[in-house]
Design a protein around this motif. Structure first.
Motif, PDB file in Angstrom:
ATOM      1  N   MET A   1       0.849  -1.186   0.000  1.00 58.78           N
ATOM      2  CA  MET A   1       0.000   0.000   0.000  1.00 58.78           C
ATOM      3  C   MET A   1       0.883   1.233   0.000  1.00 58.78           C
ATOM      4  SD  MET A   1      -3.397   0.499   2.030  1.00 58.78           S
ATOM      5  CE  MET A   1      -2.774  -0.020   3.628  1.00 58.78           C
ATOM      6  N   ALA A   2       0.991   1.884  -1.157  1.00 55.30           N
ATOM      7  CA  ALA A   2       1.917   2.999  -1.307  1.00 55.30           C
ATOM      8  C   ALA A   2       1.358   4.272  -0.685  1.00 55.30           C
ATOM      9  CB  ALA A   2       2.208   3.219  -2.785  1.00 55.30           C
ATOM     10  N   PRO A   4      -1.571   6.327  -1.506  1.00 53.94           N
ATOM     11  CA  PRO A   4      -1.837   7.401  -2.464  1.00 53.94           C
ATOM     12  C   PRO A   4      -2.461   8.594  -1.748  1.00 53.94           C
ATOM     13  CG  PRO A   4      -2.853   5.317  -3.148  1.00 53.94           C
ATOM     14  CD  PRO A   4      -2.434   5.161  -1.728  1.00 53.94           C
ATOM     15  N   MET A   7      -5.884   8.420  -0.179  1.00 51.03           N
ATOM     16  CA  MET A   7      -5.929   7.566   1.004  1.00 51.03           C
ATOM     17  C   MET A   7      -5.442   8.369   2.216  1.00 51.03           C
ATOM     18  SD  MET A   7      -6.751   4.475   1.692  1.00 51.03           S
ATOM     19  CE  MET A   7      -6.525   3.235   2.956  1.00 51.03           C
ATOM     20  N   ILE A  33     -12.834   1.684   1.775  1.00 45.49           N
ATOM     21  CA  ILE A  33     -12.507   1.578   0.348  1.00 45.49           C
ATOM     22  C   ILE A  33     -12.808   0.178  -0.178  1.00 45.49           C
ATOM     23  CG2 ILE A  33     -10.657   1.789  -1.366  1.00 45.49           C
ATOM     24  CD1 ILE A  33     -11.593   4.390  -0.025  1.00 45.49           C
ATOM     25  N   ARG A  34     -12.514  -0.847   0.631  1.00 45.89           N
ATOM     26  CA  ARG A  34     -12.645  -2.213   0.132  1.00 45.89           C
ATOM     27  C   ARG A  34     -14.038  -2.804   0.282  1.00 45.89           C
ATOM     28  NH1 ARG A  34      -8.491  -5.361  -1.852  1.00 45.89           N
ATOM     29  NH2 ARG A  34     -10.326  -6.616  -2.075  1.00 45.89           N
TER      30      ARG A  34
ATOM     31  N   SER B  62      -4.155  -4.852  -1.353  1.00 46.93           N
ATOM     32  CA  SER B  62      -4.016  -3.572  -0.652  1.00 46.93           C
ATOM     33  C   SER B  62      -4.723  -2.467  -1.426  1.00 46.93           C
ATOM     34  CB  SER B  62      -2.541  -3.230  -0.460  1.00 46.93           C
ATOM     35  OG  SER B  62      -1.995  -2.801  -1.678  1.00 46.93           O
ATOM     36  N   ILE B  63      -4.692  -1.259  -0.885  1.00 46.44           N
ATOM     37  CA  ILE B  63      -5.356  -0.135  -1.538  1.00 46.44           C
ATOM     38  C   ILE B  63      -4.398   0.537  -2.522  1.00 46.44           C
ATOM     39  CG2 ILE B  63      -6.562   2.050  -1.175  1.00 46.44           C
ATOM     40  CD1 ILE B  63      -7.983  -0.326   0.067  1.00 46.44           C
ATOM     41  N   ALA B  72       1.915  -0.500  -6.719  1.00 50.44           N
ATOM     42  CA  ALA B  72       3.357  -0.272  -6.832  1.00 50.44           C
ATOM     43  C   ALA B  72       4.172  -1.347  -6.117  1.00 50.44           C
ATOM     44  CB  ALA B  72       3.698   1.108  -6.270  1.00 50.44           C
ATOM     45  N   LEU B  73       3.656  -1.861  -5.003  1.00 45.23           N
ATOM     46  CA  LEU B  73       4.389  -2.892  -4.261  1.00 45.23           C
ATOM     47  C   LEU B  73       4.449  -4.187  -5.065  1.00 45.23           C
ATOM     48  CD1 LEU B  73       2.996  -2.386  -0.645  1.00 45.23           C
ATOM     49  CD2 LEU B  73       5.310  -1.904  -1.449  1.00 45.23           C
ATOM     50  N   ILE B  93      -0.171  -4.150   5.973  1.00 48.12           N
ATOM     51  CA  ILE B  93       0.915  -3.960   5.001  1.00 48.12           C
ATOM     52  C   ILE B  93       1.609  -2.626   5.265  1.00 48.12           C
ATOM     53  CG2 ILE B  93       1.454  -3.659   2.544  1.00 48.12           C
ATOM     54  CD1 ILE B  93      -0.827  -5.550   1.876  1.00 48.12           C
TER      55      ILE B  93
END
Lengths: 200, 200
Positions: A1-2, A4, A7, A33-34, B62-63, B72-73, B93
């Protein structure tokens, strides 16, 4: 999970809610979100509707519908206007109403004296309280504040401000909560329960 | 606070968020309605934007942003695809990434085996895990699950399902958390820390 930007923004926003820390906000955001059942959409719609149709009561400060202001508790003819119960937060009114033992009016301070959270006298609905006390011929102000140091200080402050109004000022009893044990009670609670002991 | 319908609806909705009980939801709702800084509007806008532009990563769960899926991961060329870290929740994560000690891939189960919350095998992203393990030539599956009974059961279940895949299955170490004292540790943690003792 980068993480964003959207988020991060949602997490920051959720973390502003009372009692929500960074970690909880992260879990909430992920769920929102999910979630396949559309919890986010449901929340958006509930918030939209609530902000449109609800408002703070001009008198007691609790939540009421925009079309009924002052609220039902403030206008109900059966309630005793000589009793005024002062709470920190409107949510406390709901809790006291559920307990069923009170039939007077309410006044929410919207906080307490808290240097830590830079909340001072000017942030509380104190002036409105003083006005109500003299205008509505209140005979007893019941302080239903929390039991921490800041709430104690707020209680003393209000008592002093009301000293010249000729109104009786009381505070909810301190003591053991129902269902607790002596063994698990902290020393301050125990000493206060001892001090306030009553006939069984 | 007579609890108008819109208020009840907002409270019910907030109480569906993870870790939020009825009482917390009430406090949140009051804050959202009364807050003069427009927190409710801010939250609606953040939710709108997030649901529009974010999505669950098709691979790890993940989001991620809707335009970058897999995330990205999952696509970063510098990460080791032979290591696959299995978590319960995508928020985990983020926590592991912050710890900085891991450079492999991730897989979120979206829950755990929990009869109490009627969450079973079919609710977890297990089939996707088995497929990834064989497709991506994973050499080690690291179970980064929580440490309660249900998570333990989930760990055993996954280990058994992966037994025939020729993949090494490990789990995060049990022991004392940093900053805690022996005196305050529960017996299970202590016995696990003892069993897993290492050279200092």
């Amino acid at each position: 999970m980068a993480g964003p930007g959207q988020m991060d923004r949602l997490i920051a926003c959720l973390a502003k809610l009372p009692g929500v820390g960074r970690r909880s906000a992260e879990r909430m955001a992920v769920r929102l979100i999910r979630e396949r059942t559309g919890l986010a959409r449901e929340l958006v719609s509930a918030l939209d509707e609530a902000t449109r149709e609800l408002a703070g009561c001009v008198q007691c400060g609790s939540i009421t519908s925009a079309s009924e202001n002052p609220c039902a508790l403030c206008t109900h003819p059966g309630r005793d206007s000589r009793l005024l119960c002062v709470v920190e937060d409107p949510a406390d009114i709901l809790a006291i109403e559920k307990s069923g033992g009170y039939q007077g009016r309410y006044h929410a301070l919207m906080g307490k004296l808290s240097p830590m959270r830079s909340q001072g006298i000017q942030d509380l609905r104190l002036q409105a309280l003083l006005e109500r006390v003299s205008r509505d011929r209140v005979e007893e102000v019941i302080l239903a504040l929390n039991t921490d140091v800041e709430s104690d200080a707020t209680a003393v402050f209000i008592r002093e401000r009301l000293a010249d109004c000729g109104v009786r000022v009381t505070r909810l009893a301190f003591g053991l909560p129902v269902g607790s044990g002596i063994m698990y009670s902290d020393p301050v609670t125990l000493s206060r329960a001892m001090k306030g002991r009553q006939m069984p």
